[in-house]
Design an enzyme around this catalytic site. Structure first.
Site, short mmCIF file in Angstrom:
data_model
loop_
_atom_site.label_atom_id
_atom_site.label_comp_id
_atom_site.label_asym_id
_atom_site.label_seq_id
_atom_site.Cartn_x
_atom_site.Cartn_y
_atom_site.Cartn_z
N ASP A 48 0.77 -1.21 0.00
CA ASP A 48 -0.12 -0.02 -0.13
C ASP A 48 0.81 1.19 0.04
O ASP A 48 2.06 1.28 0.65
CB ASP A 48 -0.83 0.03 1.24
N ASP A 51 -6.70 -1.54 -4.27
CA ASP A 51 -7.88 -1.33 -3.27
C ASP A 51 -8.68 -0.31 -4.00
O ASP A 51 -10.07 -0.26 -3.63
CB ASP A 51 -7.29 -0.65 -2.13
#
Length: 173
Positions: free
Chosen positions: A120, A139
């Site tokens: 991330d 995401d």
């Protein structure tokens, strides 16, 4: 036999490639591959490396190889379910939304298989307030796909078949 959902597969492929390219760019090209690494892009957006060992919202944290592979299996089954839905879905916009979910899921599954965690890096904030967790392209694709499906399920209503038939019949008289 139904048609192949080309739009859904195209969305999945584009998002999978974009996700992996963004993760490569952040970790390899920019060298942000440790928890302490960050780069301010704007006053409200940073690139911040996070090794996410859980799923959404950090739930189901995989602290060992067994839990890691269980997460891979669980998310793989979910992705398979999304794929089956996409193959059966007749509406193009839903196919694209499902393609976003499928492509994003594949991107995160590949990370978890290769690295043991999901990369991330996108950190939006207002001062010290972070309205979102650090996330990635996959995401975002999953979130947008699910939101499109949700909004369309709530707001877009097809006329029931009997009503369509009666409107078409009365219109031809």
């Amino acid at each position: 036999m139904s048609r192949v959902p080309v739009a859904g597969f195209t969305a999945a492929a584009v998002l999978f490639v974009a996700d992996q390219a963004a993760k490569y760019g952040v970790t390899q090209v920019l060298g942000l591959d440790e928890l302490t690494n960050a780069r301010e892009i704007t006053p409200f957006f940073n690139l911040q490396f996070v090794a996410n060992r859980g799923v959404s919202l950090g739930l189901l944290h995989a602290s060992n190889d067994t839990s890691r592979w269980l997460l891979v299996a669980m998310t793989g089954l979910i992705a398979l379910g999304v794929l089956v839905w996409m193959l059966r879905e007749p509406k193009r916009i839903e196919q694209i939304a499902l393609g976003c979910v499928f492509g994003g899921a594949l991107g995160n599954i590949l990370d978890r298989m290769r690295l043991g965690y999901v990369v991330d890096f996108a950190d939006f904030h207002i001062g010290t307030w972070q309205p979102f967790l650090v996330f990635n392209v996959a995401d975002a694709a999953i979130t947008v796909g699910v939101l499109v499906l949700f909004v369309r399920a709530l707001l877009v209503r097809d006329k029931p078949r009997a009503e369509r038939d009666s409107v078409e019949t009365s219109g031809n008289a």
